[in-house]
Design a protein around this motif. Structure first.
Motif, PDB file in Angstrom:
ATOM      1  N   ASP A  12       0.543  -1.500  -0.002  1.00 10.05           N
ATOM      2  CA  ASP A  12      -0.324   0.156   0.491  1.00 10.05           C
ATOM      3  C   ASP A  12       1.121   1.471   0.151  1.00 10.05           C
ATOM      4  N   TYR A  13       0.331   1.878  -0.462  1.00 11.75           N
ATOM      5  CA  TYR A  13       1.131   3.375  -0.737  1.00 11.75           C
ATOM      6  C   TYR A  13       1.691   3.982   1.078  1.00 11.75           C
ATOM      7  N   ILE A  14       1.163   3.820   2.068  1.00 11.59           N
ATOM      8  CA  ILE A  14       1.678   3.796   3.437  1.00 11.59           C
ATOM      9  C   ILE A  14       3.622   2.814   3.201  1.00 11.59           C
ATOM     10  N   GLU A  15       3.319   2.126   3.150  1.00  7.23           N
ATOM     11  CA  GLU A  15       4.117   1.209   2.914  1.00  7.23           C
ATOM     12  C   GLU A  15       5.439   1.854   2.200  1.00  7.23           C
ATOM     13  N   ALA A  16       4.834   1.765   1.312  1.00  8.58           N
ATOM     14  CA  ALA A  16       5.517   2.899  -0.659  1.00  8.58           C
ATOM     15  C   ALA A  16       6.136   3.831   0.229  1.00  8.58           C
ATOM     16  N   ASN A  17       5.776   4.423   0.765  1.00 11.90           N
ATOM     17  CA  ASN A  17       6.194   5.547   1.236  1.00 11.90           C
ATOM     18  C   ASN A  17       7.274   5.153   2.101  1.00 11.90           C
ATOM     19  N   SER A  18       7.483   4.053   3.363  1.00 10.04           N
ATOM     20  CA  SER A  18       8.533   3.768   4.022  1.00 10.04           C
ATOM     21  C   SER A  18       9.739   3.360   2.759  1.00 10.04           C
ATOM     22  N   ILE A  19       9.141   2.495   1.739  1.00  7.75           N
ATOM     23  CA  ILE A  19      10.787   2.233   1.394  1.00  7.75           C
ATOM     24  C   ILE A  19      11.124   3.100   1.382  1.00  7.75           C
ATOM     25  N   ILE A  20      10.556   4.344   0.003  1.00  9.53           N
ATOM     26  CA  ILE A  20      11.035   5.397  -0.343  1.00  9.53           C
ATOM     27  C   ILE A  20      12.130   6.355   0.013  1.00  9.53           C
ATOM     28  N   LYS A  21      11.394   6.148   1.405  1.00  6.56           N
ATOM     29  CA  LYS A  21      11.470   7.167   2.787  1.00  6.56           C
ATOM     30  C   LYS A  21      12.995   6.725   2.871  1.00  6.56           C
ATOM     31  N   HIS A  22      13.195   5.118   3.071  1.00  7.83           N
ATOM     32  CA  HIS A  22      14.525   4.570   3.509  1.00  7.83           C
ATOM     33  C   HIS A  22      15.449   4.588   2.549  1.00  7.83           C
ATOM     34  N   ALA A  23      15.394   4.523   0.631  1.00  9.37           N
ATOM     35  CA  ALA A  23      16.204   4.798   0.147  1.00  9.37           C
ATOM     36  C   ALA A  23      17.002   5.978  -0.528  1.00  9.37           C
ATOM     37  N   SER A  24      15.711   7.282  -0.018  1.00  8.03           N
ATOM     38  CA  SER A  24      15.944   9.002  -0.384  1.00  8.03           C
ATOM     39  C   SER A  24      16.146   9.360   0.108  1.00  8.03           C
ATOM     40  N   GLY A  25      15.659   8.888   1.186  1.00  8.70           N
ATOM     41  CA  GLY A  25      14.703  10.628   2.997  1.00  8.70           C
ATOM     42  C   GLY A  25      13.671  10.911   2.265  1.00  8.70           C
ATOM     43  N   ILE A  26      13.118  10.773   1.006  1.00  6.64           N
ATOM     44  CA  ILE A  26      11.641  11.816   1.003  1.00  6.64           C
ATOM     45  C   ILE A  26      10.513  11.218   1.644  1.00  6.64           C
ATOM     46  N   VAL A  27      10.311  11.906   2.549  1.00  4.38           N
ATOM     47  CA  VAL A  27       9.247  11.884   3.735  1.00  4.38           C
ATOM     48  C   VAL A  27       7.799  11.915   2.452  1.00  4.38           C
ATOM     49  N   ASP A  28       6.883  10.805   2.744  1.00  5.42           N
ATOM     50  CA  ASP A  28       5.119  11.306   3.091  1.00  5.42           C
ATOM     51  C   ASP A  28       5.832  10.789   0.661  1.00  5.42           C
ATOM     52  N   PHE A  29       6.374  10.263   0.126  1.00  8.96           N
ATOM     53  CA  PHE A  29       6.695  10.460  -1.182  1.00  8.96           C
ATOM     54  C   PHE A  29       5.232  10.500  -2.030  1.00  8.96           C
ATOM     55  N   PHE A  30       3.792   9.486  -1.459  1.00 11.86           N
ATOM     56  CA  PHE A  30       2.790   9.612  -1.785  1.00 11.86           C
ATOM     57  C   PHE A  30       1.822  10.037  -1.063  1.00 11.86           C
ATOM     58  N   LEU A  31       0.692  10.884  -1.494  1.00 13.51           N
ATOM     59  CA  LEU A  31      -0.472  11.259  -0.200  1.00 13.51           C
ATOM     60  C   LEU A  31      -1.775  10.428  -0.437  1.00 13.51           C
ATOM     61  N   SER A  32      -1.645   9.908  -1.316  1.00 15.66           N
ATOM     62  CA  SER A  32      -2.546   8.583  -1.086  1.00 15.66           C
ATOM     63  C   SER A  32      -2.373   7.476  -1.885  1.00 15.66           C
ATOM     64  N   GLU A  33      -2.756   6.211  -2.207  1.00 14.44           N
ATOM     65  CA  GLU A  33      -3.076   5.173  -2.988  1.00 14.44           C
ATOM     66  C   GLU A  33      -3.762   5.604  -3.948  1.00 14.44           C
ATOM     67  N   ASP A  34      -4.225   5.639  -4.794  1.00 15.35           N
ATOM     68  CA  ASP A  34      -3.867   6.510  -5.723  1.00 15.35           C
ATOM     69  C   ASP A  34      -2.396   6.864  -6.866  1.00 15.35           C
ATOM     70  N   GLU A  35      -2.545   7.545  -6.242  1.00 13.38           N
ATOM     71  CA  GLU A  35      -0.893   8.989  -6.374  1.00 13.38           C
ATOM     72  C   GLU A  35      -0.343   7.468  -6.839  1.00 13.38           C
ATOM     73  N   LYS A  36       0.326   6.919  -5.970  1.00 11.51           N
ATOM     74  CA  LYS A  36       0.986   4.917  -6.154  1.00 11.51           C
ATOM     75  C   LYS A  36       1.056   4.459  -6.928  1.00 11.51           C
ATOM     76  N   LEU A  37      -0.792   4.263  -7.377  1.00  9.36           N
ATOM     77  CA  LEU A  37      -0.460   3.327  -9.293  1.00  9.36           C
ATOM     78  C   LEU A  37      -0.231   4.276 -10.019  1.00  9.36           C
ATOM     79  N   ASP A  38      -0.642   5.613  -9.906  1.00 10.31           N
ATOM     80  CA  ASP A  38      -0.002   6.293 -11.222  1.00 10.31           C
ATOM     81  C   ASP A  38       1.063   6.179 -11.683  1.00 10.31           C
TER      82      ASP A  38
END
Length: 540
Positions: A12-38
């Motif tokens: 889900d987008y929350i877990e995806a945000n955690s993965i991206i933050k670990h890789a890049s430092g970016i917090v809350d890369f996605f604000l919704s599941e739709d953003e992640k899917l897009d």
């Protein structure tokens, strides 16, 4: 990137945000599941985003080479920052530069109102992090798709204070004015207010207009008074000057104020006088600014407040401050009419012609020789490019009596009544339909000293009646009027003295839109200089 896409595809987008933050430092890369899917469905290594309205966003992206130099300069002045705030980050030149230059950075907070830029910036930061993975802990990077004018910085500022962090505010806020934004119907503007209490014609004619970057800078400086660290902003020179001018009232707790001149033509391909403005936080308020060259660090001069006067060169000013007082002579601007095609005439073969190409036959005693700013530096006695119809002796006069005293003029003005009605300035509201401004008994004095407000070359000229008629000037000029020629000559000589020329040089900012202003001229104590030099003048 492909590996990361595969990792987040089944989360889900929350877990995806955690993965991206670990890789890049970016917090809350996605604000919704739709953003992640897009994001997953549209990902393309060559994707491009284009801002469709660069003017409304004041969009001149900072070259990365310049951003890096500013970050280096910031460290040398204020030390390594723990937290960075970039209030209008665009495509992130300062963020990428900070990641390279600031080794101890813990948090980056960046705002950008343009959603396309936010999307592209997040993607580029992610690509950058994946291409060069670091063994060190990455700073937390917060990218806010937000409007500066509605964003609350206080939680960030207060946390920096509580943790005794070094705060850096760095960036390049929009180089546009609130009036320009209004013309573009842009919403990227603050609430309107006449904050500095301007009254009457100053407020009406736009003196209260201000630059968006000035508003942003002043508001951030006020928030930062409890923090250590500093600010480094790319600003127009006029904005830096306005900030320092208002510092006398605001008394913001900043010091070590510096302005380093940049070549905006080379860096941004724009013809603007601009600099890197920097100041240290949490200081006893300072009221002076050092000017240096950004590229060589060579000192040029120091300007600011001294003895409650705002000057452009403090060292030079000290030598001639004696003559910086309130003038007993009144400088006035010339005629303002906003009806050039009707009221301004040319003379050819004894015939007056208006701006519409019409031959004008009216009573001669209402027509006067006219000097505009462009005429002053090349003025030759008795030769005039323009003439002007003056329907009043003073602003309060009505013009209906012209029907009886000057029937030809009245008929001519009435014929063009629609042109007068189209004048947009509110100063004409409630006034006579043919009224002009900048007119009074002083306009009809036989001798005048005149100067243009528009040109960098300051040239005072002395003019006198031509064929019994006084010479008029337009509203881009200033004038002193005299009844006595000897007094006019004495004041003219004083204006060309070394003392006044040096004082003017110490007061004037040559990159200002208008080098000469009434407030500047009213500071020249010409009678005092005449007294010191033994010139003859009439006491006023």
């Amino acid at each position: 990137m492909n590996n990361l896409i595969n990792q987040i595809r089944s989360t889900d987008y929350i877990e995806a945000n955690s993965i991206i933050k670990h890789a890049s430092g970016i917090v809350d890369f996605f604000l919704s599941e739709d953003e992640k899917l897009d994001f997953i469905s549209s990902y393309d290594d060559s994707c491009q985003f284009v801002c469709e309205d660069k003017v409304s966003y004041g969009d001149w992206q900072t070259p990365v080479t310049l951003a890096k130099k500013i970050c280096e300069d910031h460290i040398s002045k204020f030390g390594e920052p723990d937290v960075l705030i970039e209030p209008t980050c665009g495509l992130g030149a300062f963020i990428f530069s900070a990641l390279e230059k600031f080794s101890n950075i813990s948090e980056i907070h960046a705002l950008e109102i343009n959603h396309q830029y936010v999307t592209e910036l997040k993607l580029n930061l992610l690509i950058h992090a994946l291409a060069a993975p670091s063994q060190h802990k990455k700073p937390d990077i917060y990218i806010y798709n937000a409007d500066f004018f509605e964003f609350d910085f206080s939680p960030i500022i207060n946390r920096c204070h509580d943790k005794n962090w070094n705060l850096a505010i760095i960036g390049n806020p929009p180089w546009v004015t609130n009036s320009r934004q209004g013309k573009n119907n842009s919403n990227n503007i603050p609430l309107k207010e006449n904050k500095y209490g301007l009254k009457g014609i100053d407020a009406i004619t736009g003196k209260s207009n201000f630059d968006i970057s000035e508003y942003i800078t002043l508001n951030l400086l006020k928030l930062s008074h409890i923090n250590k660290g500093g600010i480094s902003f790319l600003l127009k020179n006029s904005v830096i000057r306005n900030i320092l001018t208002k510092q006398n009232i605001e008394q913001i707790h900043i010091g070590d104020i510096e302005q380093k001149l940049i070549d905006a033509s080379s860096e941004f391909n724009v013809s603007v006088d601009a600099s890197c403005f920097s100041a240290r936080f949490d200081c006893i308020p300072s009221f002076v600014c050092r000017i240096k060259d950004f590229y060589t660090n060579l000192f040029i001069r120091e300007y600011g407040w001294i003895n409650n006067s705002f000057v452009s060169d403090i060292l030079l000013y000290k030598n001639f401050a004696k003559y910086d007082n309130s003038s007993s002579l009144v400088w006035r601007s010339g005629i303002k009419h906003d009806c050039t095609d009707i009221l301004e005439l040319t003379l050819a073969d004894g015939v007056y012609i208006n701006g519409l190409g019409e031959i004008v036959h009216i009573e001669d005693d209402l027509i006067y020789p006219l000097l505009k700013s462009s005429d002053i530096n090349s003025y030759q006695e008795g030769k005039f490019r323009k003439f002007i119809i003056v329907p009043q002796r003073k602003v309060a006069d009505g013009t209906s009596e012209l029907k009886f005293t000057h029937p030809l003029a009245y008929s001519y003005l009435t014929k063009h009544e629609a042109a007068f009605a189209r004048r947009k300035s509110s100063i004409y509201k409630g006034k006579d339909k043919f009224s002009v401004f900048g007119i009074g008994e002083y306009s009809f004095k036989p001798y005048k000293i005149v100067v243009s407000s528009l040109y960098k070359r300051i040239n005072f000229i002395l003019v006198s009646n031509i064929d019994g008629k006084p010479i008029m000037v337009d509203d881009t000029c200033y004038q002193l009027d005299f009844d006595n020629l000897e007094e006019a000559k004495s004041i003219y000589e004083a204006l060309h003295s070394n003392e006044i020329e040096s004082l003017l040089k110490s007061l004037i900012f040559m990159d200002a839109k208008r080098v000469i202003t009434k407030s500047l001229l009213m500071r020249l104590d010409l009678p005092l200089l005449c007294k010191d030099k033994g010139f003859s003048i009439i006491s006023r």
